[in-house]
Design a protein around this motif. Structure first.
Motif, PDB file in Angstrom:
ATOM      1  N   ASP A  40     -62.550 -60.613 -16.223  1.00 39.79           N
ATOM      2  CA  ASP A  40     -62.576 -59.768 -17.422  1.00 39.79           C
ATOM      3  C   ASP A  40     -61.817 -60.427 -18.564  1.00 39.79           C
ATOM      4  O   ASP A  40     -62.246 -60.378 -19.725  1.00 39.79           O
ATOM      5  CB  ASP A  40     -61.969 -58.396 -17.117  1.00 39.79           C
ATOM      6  N   ARG A  43     -63.888 -63.055 -20.199  1.00 36.38           N
ATOM      7  CA  ARG A  43     -65.228 -62.647 -20.637  1.00 36.38           C
ATOM      8  C   ARG A  43     -65.508 -63.075 -22.077  1.00 36.38           C
ATOM      9  O   ARG A  43     -66.634 -63.417 -22.429  1.00 36.38           O
ATOM     10  CB  ARG A  43     -65.381 -61.134 -20.507  1.00 36.38           C
ATOM     11  N   SER A  44     -64.481 -63.052 -22.916  1.00 30.70           N
ATOM     12  CA  SER A  44     -64.670 -63.410 -24.328  1.00 30.70           C
ATOM     13  C   SER A  44     -64.680 -64.918 -24.562  1.00 30.70           C
ATOM     14  O   SER A  44     -64.902 -65.378 -25.681  1.00 30.70           O
ATOM     15  CB  SER A  44     -63.566 -62.777 -25.183  1.00 30.70           C
ATOM     16  N   ARG A  46     -66.381 -68.570 -23.889  1.00 24.22           N
ATOM     17  CA  ARG A  46     -67.662 -69.159 -23.452  1.00 24.22           C
ATOM     18  C   ARG A  46     -67.370 -70.359 -22.558  1.00 24.22           C
ATOM     19  O   ARG A  46     -67.231 -71.487 -23.006  1.00 24.22           O
ATOM     20  CB  ARG A  46     -68.511 -69.582 -24.647  1.00 24.22           C
ATOM     21  N   GLN A  68     -69.302 -63.272 -14.790  1.00 22.58           N
ATOM     22  CA  GLN A  68     -69.138 -62.937 -16.203  1.00 22.58           C
ATOM     23  C   GLN A  68     -69.508 -64.114 -17.118  1.00 22.58           C
ATOM     24  O   GLN A  68     -69.378 -64.011 -18.332  1.00 22.58           O
ATOM     25  CB  GLN A  68     -67.687 -62.525 -16.484  1.00 22.58           C
TER      26      GLN A  68
END
Length: 208
Positions: A40, A43-44, A46, A68
């Motif tokens: 989590d 997740r932001s 790449r 994710q």
């Protein structure tokens, strides 16, 4: 290039103070939860590549992160395995930090450093600014990588960054430029894990 070092989630052996080394142990319930929290947290980001030790506790952590990161290339590399501790594996260890050099079956420290150094050289031979690599490994291996391979003029710590143990599912970030030493942006950060979570001392990292 951005490199994110991830230690695997907690195992029952971690809690019990058992030397794991090359034993193919599994994440416990808390370890799975830690891996999910780490996924989590990333997740932001790449992530373009995920490279893991093939041992289950690291590989499963990496697979949870990969859920994710649908576009990330996933692979394992044997050079990211934990140090082999020979006859000490599977036992609770309460002896001195320095183990006898003739401990049966133990992987020499120089061999650990050599394989991790080779891995790092292969990884960073042509740094790509569009590449973000998550490396999932083990406490002892990551400690050797950071303290003996990278801090030998390959990386420098940013202001305020202090070396520490590699806690379960901690995140360490390194920026690798096309020329010159890299910069350690964070070292064993666990702020993404649940507040108040206790740290488990890693016996594989604590002995040499």
């Amino acid at each position: 290039m951005r490199v994110i070092l991830v230690r695997h989630g907690e195992t029952n052996e971690n809690v019990q103070g058992i030397i794991q080394g090359r034993l193919d142990t599994s994440l416990n319930e808390k370890g799975i939860m830690q891996a999910e929290q780490t996924a989590d947290a990333l997740r932001s980001v790449r992530v373009t590549h995920i490279i893991s030790s093939p041992l289950s506790r690291a590989r499963v952590t990496a697979e949870i992160i990969a859920k994710q990161q649908a576009s990330a290339a996933f692979s394992t590399d044997e050079r990211l395995q934990e140090r082999g501790f020979g006859v000490l594996e599977g036992k609770v260890y309460s002896g001195p930090r320095e183990k006898p050099a003739d401990t049966v079956g133990i992987e020499p420290s120089a061999a650990v450093i050599a394989r991790l150094g080779e891995f790092w050289e292969d990884l960073t031979r042509s740094p790509d600014p569009d590449r973000t690599v998550a490396i999932v490994s083990h406490g002892g291996a990551l400690s050797s990588l950071m303290n003996y391979v990278l801090t030998n003029d390959r990386v420098k710590c940013a202001a305020g960054v202090e070396p520490s143990r590699f806690w379960n599912c901690s995140l360490s970030e390194i920026n690798v430029p096309t020329e010159g030493p890299g910069t350690v942006i964070s070292w064993a950060d666990v702020r993404h894990l649940h507040a108040g979570e206790s740290h488990v001392r890693n016996v594989d990292e604590a002995i040499s």
